[in-house]
Design a protein around this motif. Sequence first.
Motif, short mmCIF file in Angstrom:
data_model
loop_
_atom_site.label_atom_id
_atom_site.label_comp_id
_atom_site.label_asym_id
_atom_site.label_seq_id
_atom_site.Cartn_x
_atom_site.Cartn_y
_atom_site.Cartn_z
N LEU A 31 0.82 -1.28 0.10
CA LEU A 31 0.03 -0.08 -0.21
C LEU A 31 0.72 1.24 0.18
CD1 LEU A 31 -2.70 -1.17 2.61
CD2 LEU A 31 -3.10 -0.51 0.08
N ASN A 32 0.46 2.24 -0.48
CA ASN A 32 1.16 3.25 -0.73
C ASN A 32 1.46 4.21 0.46
OD1 ASN A 32 1.47 6.58 -1.03
ND2 ASN A 32 1.88 5.70 -3.13
N GLU A 33 2.90 4.43 0.92
CA GLU A 33 3.29 4.88 2.17
C GLU A 33 2.60 6.25 2.29
OE1 GLU A 33 5.10 3.73 5.05
OE2 GLU A 33 4.14 2.00 4.43
N GLY A 34 2.62 7.04 1.42
CA GLY A 34 2.41 8.60 1.21
C GLY A 34 0.84 8.64 1.82
N LEU A 35 -0.07 7.80 0.74
CA LEU A 35 -1.30 7.83 1.14
C LEU A 35 -1.70 7.35 2.61
CD1 LEU A 35 -3.05 6.84 -2.33
CD2 LEU A 35 -3.35 8.92 -1.03
N GLY A 36 -0.80 6.45 2.88
CA GLY A 36 -0.93 5.75 4.27
C GLY A 36 -0.63 6.71 5.47
N LYS A 37 0.10 7.32 5.03
CA LYS A 37 0.42 8.36 6.32
C LYS A 37 -0.50 9.53 6.46
CE LYS A 37 5.07 7.49 7.07
NZ LYS A 37 6.24 7.17 6.07
#
Lengths: 382, 199, 403, 671
Positions: free
Chosen positions: D439-445
Amino acid sequence: MMITTSSKLLYGLGAGSLAAGFVWFVANEGQQLGSVMFAFLAVAFIFLGAIASYTRDGHVLSTDTAAHASSAASQKSVGRSLWPFGTAVSAGVTVVGLISSPGIFKVGVALLIAMLGEWMISNWAERASSSNEYNTKVRDYLVHPLELPVAGALLLAVIVLSFSRVFLALSKSVGAIVFAGMGALILFFGALIAVKRQANRRVVGAILGVLLLALAGTGVATALDGEREQLTEAAEEDHFAHRGCTEEKEYSDKKASRAVSMKSSILANVILTEDGQLYAEATGYPGQQSAITIQRSNPSTILFVNESSEARRMVLSYGKVVEDLGDGVERESALEACTSKVEKGGQQAVTVVVPKPSSASDEPFTITVPGVEGAKIDVFVP
Amino acid sequence: MLTLPPAPQPAPKRQVFVGTALVSAAATMLVGGMLAIWSQFRADAPFRESPRRGPIKDWMPKDIVVPEVAANMMLIAFFVVCVMAQWAVWSAKRNDRQHAGMALGMTLLMGLATLNAQLFIWSQMGVDVRGGAFNSMFYAITGVMTFLVIAGLVYTAVATFRYLGRGNSDVPTLSAHALYWYFLTAAFSAVWFVVYVQK
Amino acid sequence: MKNPRRRFLSLAGAAAGLVAVAGCAKDAPQDTWQPAGPNAEMIDNLQRPVFLVAGIVGVIVFAAVAWVVFRYRDRGQAIPEQTHGKPAVEITLTVIPVLILIGVAIPTASTIFDLAKTDDTQMVINVTGQQWWWEYDYPAIGDNAAKYGLSQPIVTSGQLVIPENTKVLLRVTSRDVIHSYWIPKLNGKKDGVPGRVHLLRLEGSKPGIYAGQCTEFCGLSHSYMRMETIVLKRADFDAWVANQLAPYEAPAEGTLAKEGEALYIQQCSRCHQVNGLADAEGNLIVSAPEQYVVSGAAPNLTNLMTRNTFAGASWDLLTQECRDVVWKASADEFGAKYLAGVSADCLNQKDLREWLRNAPEKKPMYVDPTKLQETGGKYRGMPALGLTEDQIDALVAYLLERK
Amino acid sequence: MAIIERPSTEIAVAGGATVGVKPSEALGVFKRPGASNSWRDWIVTVDHKKLGIMYGVAAFVFFIIGGIEALLIRLQLMGPDGKVLSADQYNQMFTMHATTMVFLFVMPMVSAFANYFIPLQIGARDVAFPRINAFGFWCWLFGGIFLNTSWFLGGAADGGWFMYAPNSSTLFSPSHGIDFWVLGLQITGIASLTGAINLIVTVLNMRAPGMKLMRMPIFTWMALVVQFLLLFAMPVITVALFLLSFQREFDATFFDVAAGADPLLWQHLFWIFGHPEVYILILPSFGIVSEVIPVFSKKPLFGYPIVAMSGAAIGFVGWGVWAHHMFASGLGPVSVAVFSMATMAIAVPTGVKIVNWIMTMWGGKLQFTTAMLFAIGLVVQFTIGGLSGVTHSVAPSDTQQTDTYYIVAHFHYVLFGGAIFGLFAGFYYWWPKMFRKQLNEGLGKVNFWLMVVGMNMTFGPMHILGLQGQPRRMGVWTEARAGEGFFNIGFWNMIASIGSFILAVGVLMFIINIVYTHKSKRVPIAPLDPWDARSLEWMTSSPPAEHNFDAIPTVNHLDEFFHRKYAEDPNSHEIKQVASAEEVLADLNSRPDEHIHMPSRSYWPILVALALPIICYGLIYNRLLMAVGAAFLLLTMFGWAMEPSTASDDDFDPPAPGEGGGHTKELAPLG
């Protein structure tokens, strides 16, 4: 190793549950719900602990193919045996005897010993050598002289006894039906055996065995056609014949005892002392009260405690009700609730719903004890 | 004799056995919960002194008569079922197909006998479920027991079918099945003692 | 990487701040941190240090997390040693909370038993919950009769009136489902359970009006089951008792209120008792709510206008200005203001009329006659009576005299 | 060479001989479905991984439903005298919100992780009873759907999730809502029980060689404790529900006060179940966090045995504290004191866990991936929830707080800030294992921070609301009692409502992240071991093959995978990487096991499960339908029992010789 990691844990949890149950019991003045619950939790834990010990946490390695070779399923066939079956039957007979009569019990114990003995001898004999035939011979040599005569006599006795019992218990018409049924059954099995000639003799034997067992069971059941003593009292009491709230009558009605009231829901305890004083104790009021409040329209339970030497009852009067019988005729009857008569030290509760406030009645609402002068508690219903 | 070189079987890991043990543990809590409620109700019932027999708990309505003989017969039947089920295991371990089949049949039969006894008790007592706490509790507790027995009968039926349809190798299922009946017997003994003897 | 730390610090600050300022709320009628009587004070004296300890522990934990997050973030350091634990650290960090909890447990236990004491009771009042209002009855027995002049029992609802600095014991029960009696400023809550009587100590040390709400979910109109406790000086309380026990005064002939009385007898008295109300033949009228209502009771309206709320204390009988006069009165003046009751000028006509017009629309209740199969046709609240505006006028006029 | 084969033996006939039987002739009236790649494969699958994914997806759908219910509640309470919902609808809404979140989201989401990862973590090829596993899933799903159909059939349950008697009797709740609730929970209860039994047996019996209990990953440990809790707690709620349905359907009098019953009986029963249930919800998340924190700290879990045992201790002590939900219900002072003390005692093992997590991070090499952020979020937020828990273990103080929003705040910090944050940590951590993409880390944050802000904005103010005396379960609050100044109830209700929408957007970000990750072509396939993980589930391909491991590893360490990748330099005591994940896997797979037995697909689990809601509809509406359902149940159970062990198109190795040309058949293992 018997004590594996998980069985250790499970036994520990079992012990913990027991302790918790004890603490609960003490902390809640003997309240049962939690303690029984914990007791069963402990049983379940200890049971699982035992299973875990038995299966060694089930931790047979998946690579352990030797376990397959040594598993019971791949062992070679040995002789057959009816002894477990016999043991079952005798255990049954023993328990029947335990409940009914010492005679049957003794027979049961004897049977049980015999069957278990046979089973054990068989088991031993099977391991006597690697040859089945030899083993069977060893066994027969040991046991036959004993078992044949005993078995024959017993079988005969059971059949005779059971039949006689069944006959005695059955009425004529029922007897006919039973025999028709039995006839049909025999016909059915006969036909079955005839059609399927190869049917195993042992299967037939088993069916007959079951029938025998059923017969024996029915015989015993009819022989024991009775009730435990304690239960007969209720029937003898015949409450309807005695119902009423006066001093002479003994019981109130069936309903009074049917509405089981929880002690925790008691609105007030009404106590009749040895010297004929009547007082109430209600939660929240200090000491002995000569008046209590009953909430209007609320099911309220009042517990009567008789400490006097006579058998007494408590009567709660809460006004009158006027019934219209038609044609302008009205019948007035008193609204009363009462307990059954109880002996010294006895308690009896009555649950009552008072629909009207006491201010609506000309006469005050009271709790009295018939036959005891001056024993009166005022009842206020807001 | 074998028609094909068998792939090595998974080692006997007693999954069914352990699983059944866990079912039994859960069902212990089920029955235990019921009995806990029962004893709570009973403990909270007031008692009175009977002129002849000492204190009587006004818990069981007096017009209810428990058919004790039937209850006792039911208990006996449970014990017999246990031995039958164990017999099936014993025979199956010895590759004795006929006896194992017979024992399973007997298990089923005696299991049905327990069910029959329960139905008999219900019909004899004729208790109205709406009649009060005892009545409700009686049906609840015997109903749960009956449900567990029916589950046991289904288990037996399954074991029987599987045994008949399969080779001699279903010993794990049979021993697990016997375990369940042991549990049922223990559970019923408790119910018998609390409900039918102590009342 | 900075963000977590900042967040933790702010959270820690918030937790500490909560503890510090929780007692500063103004005019919060149900604030649990503003005790107005010894029982609530006992609780307050216990909960303040507990909250403080919890807050401190929280701050320490957050600080530790923040420090770890800051100090050990990945800055390219080597893979750390693979240690599995240090027994000394673990034992220490287990023993510390144990000690803290023991410190909390001891005063907790003693407070529990103090709050359960009943032997110093001076007055007993029965409190009965039902869907969705509270009934209070003052039994005329014991000290109530001997010391507080309750020669006759008093039945009232919505507002509980107690004398100042008197150890009152409430006997809380219920007629239908479980309710819970809670006046936050006077004591914690206690459930009213049908078939059981639970005891709750109540003592107000300052005259005033203390709000509360039923806090055990009790069905459809749970949100509308409110109540108040009124603490009066002893003299004011005696006046209140005298008024409650005063005989019924029928409205003067020919007035609108007299019409209202007839209408009341016809429409309302089936459920709502007015003590002393008699029919044309002079027979006392006894309401029979048990025939119409599931719970078997309806509020007694004998002295409706001495209370200043109606319908389970959900709406005020006073207009906003008049209400403020009572609620914001000083302790000395409060008694007189409260005892003045509801005058025609002060009456909150809007809500009362809406209520009389169609009660179930204002306060949700199960009164749809088509859906009463389960209850045998009985209502669980007040149905819409289908009154005309004229009839409502008459009823209001009659009710205004119930003081 | 086909690695997987389905179990087979010969059929014995009289006389001890065995014969081969063609598949079509095998006992086998009922054939097993073969493999396919269509949607049908998901219906008939018995693969624990597919079932885990289905649990997860379905639970997430229920999460959204429960979330919408929550948003409606917050909308209603945003201002005074809310008009969004009627009183009746509001009561249904909060009842179903709790029921959905507890029984239809957190519990099954835990099942999802447990199903997927327990066999992988203990090095097993499958669960002990694959068909029962599938049955459990369908049973739960149908139970959940059954429960939610009540919305369209006259209204959902309106008694609160605690369903206190006597408010739950037909007299006070005449709609069928509570009937649906009772029966729906019975059905999902069956699913929980079968699932629990399945997983316990799996853990006890199917561990890889060398995988001792004290080498199991903590997630497996916590899940095991939870399964035991379920095993013992579900029967208790079953008893309670049974009594309630007995009362509602047959007019029994268990909770009828006029017949002498005590309404507190229900409360005891419910909370004897209900309190362990709390730990059922939270412990798995503790487990997940105990996996995630060591991985991203590059350290083993601090005090592993203590963390494992404190989990067991929490589980056990959780049994002895149920009455702390009843401090205001009129227990005697002695019991209140005892339960008060017992409740405080629970704080100790819980505190131990928090200490151990912090000590794990202490001295580590922390990487703040989204999973790690969620894990730290849990540690902090659970601490808040835990401390507020301590404040109302103090019984006198609790009588002021119970049934107010303070309690709502407390358990949402524990269950949302704790349990659900743990689940999200699990999503981000295990996603590449399950779906091959990270899963995308940026969106995750973004997702994480929105959820943190939303969660604290929603539930933080509830502490204030509760202490200001706003009770729970109230459809409306009134301006007249709102107070003034900083602690004005209206202000904080508004903040909480706004927060709930931020929280909703946070959850939405997660969905967006999923869609982006799997739709965007720019997101590459994740590496085999993206996090440098420690436990066995990473020591196989992503996603794992149907048989999980080509070769079952022999376990020598806690954190076996890590120890295969890293070794300590004996001189410098530095931890050095000695092998990459790919090398470890290649080494393991260089000696694949032969003759791997895998169960075939089956129709019966879904069919048996389908019978249960039919019976329940019958119980409510028409006894005839009930009989039909029962008959269907018996038939399908028969089919289950008599199912052959293999599908006709399965591989066998070695190919079966002998008469008939086919391989022989037998019945499937019972589970």
